[in-house]
Design an enzyme around this catalytic site. Sequence first.
Site, PDB file in Angstrom:
ATOM      1  CG  ASP A   1       6.838  -6.623   3.374  1.00 53.46           C
ATOM      2  OD1 ASP A   1       6.373  -6.789   4.513  1.00 53.46           O
ATOM      3  OD2 ASP A   1       6.407  -7.222   2.370  1.00 53.46           O
TER       4      ASP A   1
ATOM      5  CG  ASP B   1      -4.439  -2.803   0.343  1.00 59.26           C
ATOM      6  OD1 ASP B   1      -5.613  -3.168   0.128  1.00 59.26           O
ATOM      7  OD2 ASP B   1      -3.658  -2.467  -0.551  1.00 59.26           O
TER       8      ASP B   1
ATOM      9  CE  LYS C   1     -10.978  -7.296  -7.898  1.00 58.06           C
ATOM     10  NZ  LYS C   1     -10.279  -7.315  -9.213  1.00 58.06           N
TER      11      LYS C   1
ATOM     12  CB  THR D   1      -5.275   8.376   9.953  1.00 58.97           C
ATOM     13  OG1 THR D   1      -6.287   7.435   9.516  1.00 58.97           O
ATOM     14  CG2 THR D   1      -4.589   7.822  11.194  1.00 58.97           C
TER      15      THR D   1
ATOM     16  CD  GLU E   1     -10.958   7.283  12.607  1.00 64.82           C
ATOM     17  OE1 GLU E   1     -10.733   6.150  13.057  1.00 64.82           O
ATOM     18  OE2 GLU E   1     -10.928   8.315  13.302  1.00 64.82           O
TER      19      GLU E   1
END
Length: 238
Positions: free
Chosen positions: A122, A144, A148, A217, A220
Amino acid sequence: MPAGTGHQSGAPWRNFYGRFKGKTLKPNQKVYLDEDLGPLSPGAVTWEENPDRTNLDLQALFGGRDTWLEVGFGGGEHLVHQALNNPNVGIIGAEPYVNGIATLLGKIRQSECDNIAVHPGDARDLMDVLPKASIARAFLLYPDPWPKSRHHRRRFVTQEHLEPLAQVLKPGAIFRVATDIPDYVRQTLEEVPKAGFERLTVEGEDWHQPWSDWLSTRYEKKALREGRMPHYLTFKRL
Protein backbone atom coordinates in the site's frame (compact mmCIF):
# COMPACT_ATOMS: atom_id res chain seq x y z
CA MET A 1 -11.99 -6.49 9.82
CA PRO A 2 -14.39 -3.61 10.58
CA ALA A 3 -13.41 -0.03 9.92
CA GLY A 4 -11.90 1.75 12.89
CA THR A 5 -9.87 -1.21 14.09
CA GLY A 6 -6.29 -2.03 13.24
CA HIS A 7 -3.78 -4.75 12.66
CA GLN A 8 -2.00 -6.32 15.62
CA SER A 9 1.22 -4.68 14.38
CA GLY A 10 -0.31 -1.26 15.07
CA ALA A 11 -1.12 -0.53 11.45
CA PRO A 12 -4.39 1.32 10.86
CA TRP A 13 -7.17 -0.53 9.06
CA ARG A 14 -7.01 0.31 5.38
CA ASN A 15 -9.03 -0.97 2.45
CA PHE A 16 -7.85 0.83 -0.64
CA TYR A 17 -7.08 -1.89 -3.15
CA GLY A 18 -9.29 -4.62 -4.56
CA ARG A 19 -7.39 -7.80 -5.31
CA PHE A 20 -3.75 -8.66 -4.63
CA LYS A 21 -3.20 -11.52 -7.07
CA GLY A 22 -4.70 -12.54 -10.40
CA LYS A 23 -3.71 -15.23 -12.85
CA THR A 24 -1.02 -17.78 -12.03
CA LEU A 25 2.50 -16.42 -12.20
CA LYS A 26 4.86 -17.68 -14.89
CA PRO A 27 7.99 -19.52 -13.68
CA ASN A 28 10.25 -16.63 -14.67
CA GLN A 29 8.03 -14.18 -12.78
CA LYS A 30 8.43 -16.27 -9.63
CA VAL A 31 12.19 -16.06 -10.13
CA TYR A 32 11.99 -12.27 -10.40
CA LEU A 33 10.03 -12.08 -7.15
CA ASP A 34 12.44 -14.40 -5.36
CA GLU A 35 15.66 -12.85 -6.64
CA ASP A 36 15.00 -9.20 -7.52
CA LEU A 37 12.30 -7.80 -5.25
CA GLY A 38 14.31 -7.80 -2.02
CA PRO A 39 17.31 -5.87 -3.41
CA LEU A 40 14.95 -3.23 -4.83
CA SER A 41 13.35 -2.44 -1.47
CA PRO A 42 13.37 1.25 -0.48
CA GLY A 43 13.86 0.19 3.14
CA ALA A 44 11.66 -0.78 6.08
CA VAL A 45 8.12 0.27 5.12
CA THR A 46 5.62 -2.18 6.61
CA TRP A 47 4.35 -1.88 10.14
CA GLU A 48 5.87 -5.26 10.98
CA GLU A 49 9.31 -4.12 9.80
CA ASN A 50 9.04 -0.56 11.05
CA PRO A 51 6.54 -0.22 13.91
CA ASP A 52 8.08 3.10 14.99
CA ARG A 53 7.53 4.51 11.47
CA THR A 54 11.12 5.71 11.15
CA ASN A 55 11.75 7.69 7.98
CA LEU A 56 13.45 6.07 5.01
CA ASP A 57 16.97 7.24 4.18
CA LEU A 58 16.50 8.57 0.65
CA GLN A 59 20.02 9.97 0.62
CA ALA A 60 21.42 6.48 1.00
CA LEU A 61 18.85 5.00 -1.37
CA PHE A 62 19.42 7.30 -4.35
CA GLY A 63 22.62 9.14 -3.54
CA GLY A 64 21.05 12.56 -3.15
CA ARG A 65 19.13 12.50 -6.44
CA ASP A 66 15.61 13.91 -6.57
CA THR A 67 13.03 11.26 -5.70
CA TRP A 68 9.77 10.66 -7.60
CA LEU A 69 6.86 8.46 -6.53
CA GLU A 70 4.39 6.42 -8.60
CA VAL A 71 1.27 5.31 -6.70
CA GLY A 72 0.07 2.02 -8.17
CA PHE A 73 2.36 1.33 -11.13
CA GLY A 74 0.24 -1.40 -12.76
CA GLY A 75 2.48 -3.31 -15.16
CA GLY A 76 5.36 -0.88 -14.66
CA GLU A 77 5.77 0.34 -18.23
CA HIS A 78 5.45 4.02 -17.30
CA LEU A 79 7.71 3.63 -14.28
CA VAL A 80 10.53 2.06 -16.30
CA HIS A 81 10.04 4.59 -19.10
CA GLN A 82 10.48 7.48 -16.67
CA ALA A 83 13.47 5.84 -14.98
CA LEU A 84 15.27 5.30 -18.28
CA ASN A 85 14.59 8.83 -19.48
CA ASN A 86 15.47 10.46 -16.15
CA PRO A 87 18.64 8.78 -14.87
CA ASN A 88 19.29 11.80 -12.65
CA VAL A 89 16.32 10.93 -10.42
CA GLY A 90 15.33 7.95 -8.31
CA ILE A 91 11.78 6.62 -8.58
CA ILE A 92 9.89 4.63 -5.95
CA GLY A 93 6.91 2.62 -7.15
CA ALA A 94 4.24 1.26 -4.83
CA GLU A 95 1.90 -1.54 -5.93
CA PRO A 96 0.25 -4.37 -3.94
CA TYR A 97 -0.82 -6.46 -6.95
CA VAL A 98 1.63 -9.36 -7.21
CA ASN A 99 1.23 -9.92 -10.93
CA GLY A 100 1.98 -6.26 -11.64
CA ILE A 101 5.04 -6.37 -9.41
CA ALA A 102 6.37 -9.44 -11.20
CA THR A 103 5.77 -7.79 -14.58
CA LEU A 104 7.67 -4.68 -13.47
CA LEU A 105 10.60 -6.74 -12.22
CA GLY A 106 10.89 -8.38 -15.62
CA LYS A 107 10.95 -4.95 -17.29
CA ILE A 108 13.64 -3.75 -14.89
CA ARG A 109 15.79 -6.78 -15.67
CA GLN A 110 15.42 -6.18 -19.37
CA SER A 111 16.09 -2.44 -19.20
CA GLU A 112 18.91 -2.70 -16.63
CA CYS A 113 17.86 0.64 -15.11
CA ASP A 114 19.28 1.13 -11.63
CA ASN A 115 17.26 4.05 -10.27
CA ILE A 116 14.05 2.28 -9.22
CA ALA A 117 12.94 1.11 -5.79
CA VAL A 118 9.83 -1.03 -5.31
CA HIS A 119 7.42 -1.23 -2.38
CA PRO A 120 5.15 -4.27 -2.87
CA GLY A 121 2.26 -2.92 -0.86
CA ASP A 122 0.00 0.00 0.00
CA ALA A 123 1.35 3.42 -1.01
CA ARG A 124 -0.01 4.92 2.20
CA ASP A 125 2.29 2.74 4.29
CA LEU A 126 5.12 4.10 2.16
CA MET A 127 4.00 7.70 2.66
CA ASP A 128 4.05 7.09 6.42
CA VAL A 129 7.82 6.68 6.29
CA LEU A 130 8.85 9.10 3.56
CA PRO A 131 10.48 12.24 4.97
CA LYS A 132 8.40 15.39 4.85
CA ALA A 133 8.89 17.45 1.67
CA SER A 134 11.15 14.81 0.10
CA ILE A 135 9.35 13.93 -3.16
CA ALA A 136 9.82 16.08 -6.25
CA ARG A 137 7.12 14.49 -8.46
CA ALA A 138 4.25 12.05 -8.02
CA PHE A 139 2.13 10.05 -10.44
CA LEU A 140 -1.35 8.56 -10.03
CA LEU A 141 -2.12 6.85 -13.33
CA TYR A 142 -5.39 5.05 -14.04
CA PRO A 143 -6.15 4.29 -10.40
CA ASP A 144 -8.89 1.87 -9.40
CA PRO A 145 -12.08 3.87 -10.09
CA TRP A 146 -14.20 2.19 -7.40
CA PRO A 147 -17.29 3.01 -9.51
CA LYS A 148 -19.99 2.34 -6.91
CA SER A 149 -20.94 5.45 -4.91
CA ARG A 150 -20.54 3.69 -1.58
CA HIS A 151 -16.93 2.89 -2.49
CA HIS A 152 -15.87 6.41 -3.54
CA ARG A 153 -14.21 6.90 -0.15
CA ARG A 154 -11.72 4.21 -1.17
CA ARG A 155 -10.49 6.26 -4.10
CA PHE A 156 -7.05 7.73 -3.71
CA VAL A 157 -8.35 11.25 -4.36
CA THR A 158 -9.80 11.74 -0.87
CA GLN A 159 -8.29 13.83 1.90
CA GLU A 160 -7.34 10.66 3.80
CA HIS A 161 -4.83 9.89 1.05
CA LEU A 162 -4.11 13.30 -0.45
CA GLU A 163 -3.05 14.96 2.80
CA PRO A 164 -0.24 12.44 3.47
CA LEU A 165 0.85 12.79 -0.16
CA ALA A 166 0.94 16.56 0.16
CA GLN A 167 3.10 16.27 3.28
CA VAL A 168 5.80 14.26 1.54
CA LEU A 169 5.86 16.42 -1.61
CA LYS A 170 8.26 19.33 -1.86
CA PRO A 171 6.80 22.80 -2.37
CA GLY A 172 6.44 23.22 -6.12
CA ALA A 173 6.40 19.46 -6.74
CA ILE A 174 4.27 18.25 -9.64
CA PHE A 175 1.43 15.75 -9.16
CA ARG A 176 0.07 14.08 -12.30
CA VAL A 177 -3.24 12.20 -12.45
CA ALA A 178 -4.45 10.25 -15.49
CA THR A 179 -7.89 8.65 -15.63
CA ASP A 180 -10.58 7.75 -18.15
CA ILE A 181 -13.45 7.94 -15.64
CA PRO A 182 -15.39 11.25 -15.76
CA ASP A 183 -16.55 10.99 -12.15
CA TYR A 184 -12.97 10.37 -11.05
CA VAL A 185 -12.02 13.58 -12.88
CA ARG A 186 -14.76 15.42 -11.01
CA GLN A 187 -13.61 14.14 -7.63
CA THR A 188 -9.96 14.82 -8.44
CA LEU A 189 -10.66 18.44 -9.39
CA GLU A 190 -12.69 18.92 -6.23
CA GLU A 191 -10.42 17.22 -3.71
CA VAL A 192 -6.81 17.73 -4.81
CA PRO A 193 -6.81 21.55 -4.42
CA LYS A 194 -8.22 21.18 -0.91
CA ALA A 195 -5.06 19.27 0.07
CA GLY A 196 -2.76 22.15 -0.83
CA PHE A 197 -2.34 21.94 -4.61
CA GLU A 198 -2.74 24.40 -7.44
CA ARG A 199 -4.42 23.07 -10.58
CA LEU A 200 -2.33 23.65 -13.71
CA THR A 201 -4.48 21.85 -16.28
CA VAL A 202 -7.00 23.96 -18.20
CA GLU A 203 -10.43 22.39 -18.66
CA GLY A 204 -11.22 21.38 -22.22
CA GLU A 205 -8.92 20.19 -24.96
CA ASP A 206 -5.88 20.72 -22.75
CA TRP A 207 -6.78 17.94 -20.37
CA HIS A 208 -7.10 15.39 -23.18
CA GLN A 209 -3.54 16.13 -24.36
CA PRO A 210 -0.96 13.72 -22.86
CA TRP A 211 2.21 15.02 -21.30
CA SER A 212 5.18 15.39 -23.65
CA ASP A 213 7.06 12.57 -21.90
CA TRP A 214 4.02 10.27 -21.64
CA LEU A 215 4.09 6.56 -22.42
CA SER A 216 0.66 5.06 -22.95
CA THR A 217 -0.04 2.18 -20.57
CA ARG A 218 -2.00 -1.00 -21.20
CA TYR A 219 -4.81 0.42 -19.05
CA GLU A 220 -5.03 3.48 -21.27
CA LYS A 221 -4.99 1.40 -24.44
CA LYS A 222 -7.86 -0.67 -23.08
CA ALA A 223 -9.80 2.51 -22.26
CA LEU A 224 -9.30 3.82 -25.79
CA ARG A 225 -10.40 0.51 -27.30
CA GLU A 226 -13.56 0.69 -25.23
CA GLY A 227 -14.26 4.29 -26.26
CA ARG A 228 -13.35 6.09 -23.02
CA MET A 229 -11.51 9.41 -23.22
CA PRO A 230 -8.32 9.81 -21.15
CA HIS A 231 -7.86 12.90 -18.98
CA TYR A 232 -4.41 14.17 -17.99
CA LEU A 233 -4.53 16.44 -14.94
CA THR A 234 -1.56 18.33 -13.53
CA PHE A 235 -1.27 19.95 -10.10
CA LYS A 236 1.50 21.77 -8.24
CA ARG A 237 2.13 21.48 -4.52
CA LEU A 238 1.84 24.91 -2.95
